[in-house]
Write a protein that holds these residues in place. Structure first.
Motif, PDB file in Angstrom:
ATOM      1  N   GLU A  34     -40.068 -67.103  46.910  1.00 52.03           N
ATOM      2  CA  GLU A  34     -38.733 -67.678  46.824  1.00 52.03           C
ATOM      3  C   GLU A  34     -37.711 -66.642  47.268  1.00 52.03           C
ATOM      4  OE1 GLU A  34     -37.554 -70.719  45.962  1.00 52.03           O
ATOM      5  OE2 GLU A  34     -39.617 -71.410  46.010  1.00 52.03           O
ATOM      6  N   VAL A  35     -36.845 -67.016  48.167  1.00 52.84           N
ATOM      7  CA  VAL A  35     -35.795 -66.114  48.645  1.00 52.84           C
ATOM      8  C   VAL A  35     -34.486 -66.521  47.989  1.00 52.84           C
ATOM      9  CG1 VAL A  35     -34.575 -65.220  50.652  1.00 52.84           C
ATOM     10  CG2 VAL A  35     -36.980 -65.890  50.851  1.00 52.84           C
ATOM     11  N   PRO A  36     -33.835 -65.625  47.226  1.00 57.80           N
ATOM     12  CA  PRO A  36     -32.588 -65.974  46.567  1.00 57.80           C
ATOM     13  C   PRO A  36     -31.518 -66.399  47.582  1.00 57.80           C
ATOM     14  CG  PRO A  36     -33.414 -63.842  45.787  1.00 57.80           C
ATOM     15  CD  PRO A  36     -34.241 -64.237  46.962  1.00 57.80           C
ATOM     16  N   ALA A  37     -30.679 -67.345  47.186  1.00 53.60           N
ATOM     17  CA  ALA A  37     -29.615 -67.806  48.081  1.00 53.60           C
ATOM     18  C   ALA A  37     -28.644 -66.664  48.358  1.00 53.60           C
ATOM     19  CB  ALA A  37     -28.884 -68.988  47.432  1.00 53.60           C
ATOM     20  N   ASN A  38     -28.114 -66.657  49.576  1.00 57.49           N
ATOM     21  CA  ASN A  38     -27.105 -65.687  49.999  1.00 57.49           C
ATOM     22  C   ASN A  38     -27.586 -64.236  49.964  1.00 57.49           C
ATOM     23  OD1 ASN A  38     -25.216 -67.810  50.263  1.00 57.49           O
ATOM     24  ND2 ASN A  38     -24.830 -67.730  48.057  1.00 57.49           N
ATOM     25  N   THR A  39     -28.882 -64.012  49.896  1.00 53.45           N
ATOM     26  CA  THR A  39     -29.364 -62.635  49.881  1.00 53.45           C
ATOM     27  C   THR A  39     -29.201 -61.995  51.251  1.00 53.45           C
ATOM     28  OG1 THR A  39     -31.220 -61.183  49.377  1.00 53.45           O
ATOM     29  CG2 THR A  39     -31.767 -63.284  50.409  1.00 53.45           C
ATOM     30  N   GLU A  40     -28.849 -60.719  51.244  1.00 55.22           N
ATOM     31  CA  GLU A  40     -28.764 -59.958  52.483  1.00 55.22           C
ATOM     32  C   GLU A  40     -30.021 -59.119  52.680  1.00 55.22           C
ATOM     33  OE1 GLU A  40     -26.353 -60.070  54.877  1.00 55.22           O
ATOM     34  OE2 GLU A  40     -25.594 -61.749  53.716  1.00 55.22           O
ATOM     35  N   ARG A  41     -30.900 -59.119  51.690  1.00 51.20           N
ATOM     36  CA  ARG A  41     -32.106 -58.306  51.727  1.00 51.20           C
ATOM     37  C   ARG A  41     -33.267 -59.080  52.349  1.00 51.20           C
ATOM     38  NH1 ARG A  41     -31.901 -52.800  49.823  1.00 51.20           N
ATOM     39  NH2 ARG A  41     -29.949 -52.629  48.677  1.00 51.20           N
ATOM     40  N   LEU A  42     -34.167 -58.337  52.954  1.00 49.33           N
ATOM     41  CA  LEU A  42     -35.409 -58.917  53.436  1.00 49.33           C
ATOM     42  C   LEU A  42     -36.370 -59.081  52.269  1.00 49.33           C
ATOM     43  CD1 LEU A  42     -35.820 -56.677  56.626  1.00 49.33           C
ATOM     44  CD2 LEU A  42     -34.827 -58.960  56.499  1.00 49.33           C
ATOM     45  N   THR A  43     -37.445 -59.833  52.471  1.00 48.67           N
ATOM     46  CA  THR A  43     -38.494 -59.973  51.460  1.00 48.67           C
ATOM     47  C   THR A  43     -39.786 -59.363  52.013  1.00 48.67           C
ATOM     48  OG1 THR A  43     -39.329 -62.082  52.292  1.00 48.67           O
ATOM     49  CG2 THR A  43     -37.445 -62.173  50.774  1.00 48.67           C
ATOM     50  N   GLU A  44     -40.802 -59.311  51.176  1.00 45.24           N
ATOM     51  CA  GLU A  44     -42.091 -58.748  51.606  1.00 45.24           C
ATOM     52  C   GLU A  44     -42.672 -59.495  52.799  1.00 45.24           C
ATOM     53  OE1 GLU A  44     -45.117 -58.012  48.529  1.00 45.24           O
ATOM     54  OE2 GLU A  44     -44.733 -55.994  49.279  1.00 45.24           O
TER      55      GLU A  44
END
Length: 244
Positions: free
Chosen positions: A126-136
């Motif tokens: 799950e990718v948080p909304a409005n995140t500026e970070r990448l995920t794994e």
């Protein structure tokens, strides 16, 4: 399965129309936009965050590889090209597929099966909304000289400063990324990556061994055999995070 948001970046209107006809045979693919050059494609991808990019390599002014270099996060990418093996040989790592024009139905379906399998494998995150970070499971594009890689963030072991740029370690590779370490750090997932000293950032999932070192420092052995020294200040923070 949810719809796969798809973008086409291709300078030829005829080729774009051919791809759109192929997409109609795959109702799970939702075309959310198209662009005829790299700059338009860059704006479109950043605005729409597609799951899939169908990308022409050979375009006027800027080519498809330059578009990938411009992006902080690269969607799953399937290349379309009129030239057999044009620049694709330079891909060392993680290229999903490429389609030779004119694209036939069978090859397009095979490529889309690969896309679906890849998305299903990474779709649990799950990718948080409005995140500026990448995920794994995010991937970045690295071009060093004539070689290119699409690298999953989770596969990166270590990133270190080399002059004004960064060297990225994954598997047995260590190409240059033409961004500063601070620029890279701003995008990395904080739960996985840790700044061990002024020069290096490590992926904590790839630590093999931790040993006490001089003057309150720590020494880490990474899964690829690299050793890094944690500064004294960062060692206190590291111990706290790892509950030592």
């Amino acid at each position: 399965m949810k719809k796969i948001k798809t973008v086409i970046v291709e300078d030829s209107r005829l080729a774009r129309n051919e791809i759109k006809e192929l997409l109609k045979q795959h109702p799970e693919l939702e075309l959310i936009g198209e662009a005829e050059n790299v700059d338009e494609g860059f704006e479109l991808i950043n605005a729409s965050k597609p799951d899939l990019l169908l990308l022409d390599i050979n375009m006027p002014e800027k080519d498809g590889f330059e578009l990938l270099e411009m992006l902080d996060e690269v969607p799953i990418t399937v290349f379309t090209t009129a030239f057999d093996e044009y620049a694709i040989k330079s891909f060392e790592y993680n290229a999903l597929d490429y389609l030779l024009k004119p694209i036939n139905d069978k090859r397009f379906s095979q490529a889309m099966d690969k896309v679906k399998a890849t998305l299903e494998k990474s779709g649990t995150e799950e990718v948080p909304a409005n995140t500026e970070r990448l995920t794994e499971s995010s991937q970045i594009f690295i071009k060093d000289g004539e070689k290119c890689w699409l690298v999953k963030i989770g596969d990166i072991l270590l990133i270190e400063i080399v002059g004004n740029y960064s060297r990225v370690y994954f598997q047995d590779q260590k190409p240059m990324l033409y961004k500063s370490l601070n620029q890279v750090e701003e995008k990395l997932p904080v739960e996985n990556f840790f700044r061990v000293n002024r020069q290096q950032i490590i992926n904590m999932n790839h630590i093999k061994n931790v040993v006490p070192w001089f003057n309150g420092k720590l020494k880490l052995s990474m899964n690829n055999g690299e050793e890094v020294e944690v500064s004294r200040r960062q060692s206190y923070i590291f111990k706290d995070r790892m509950s030592f």
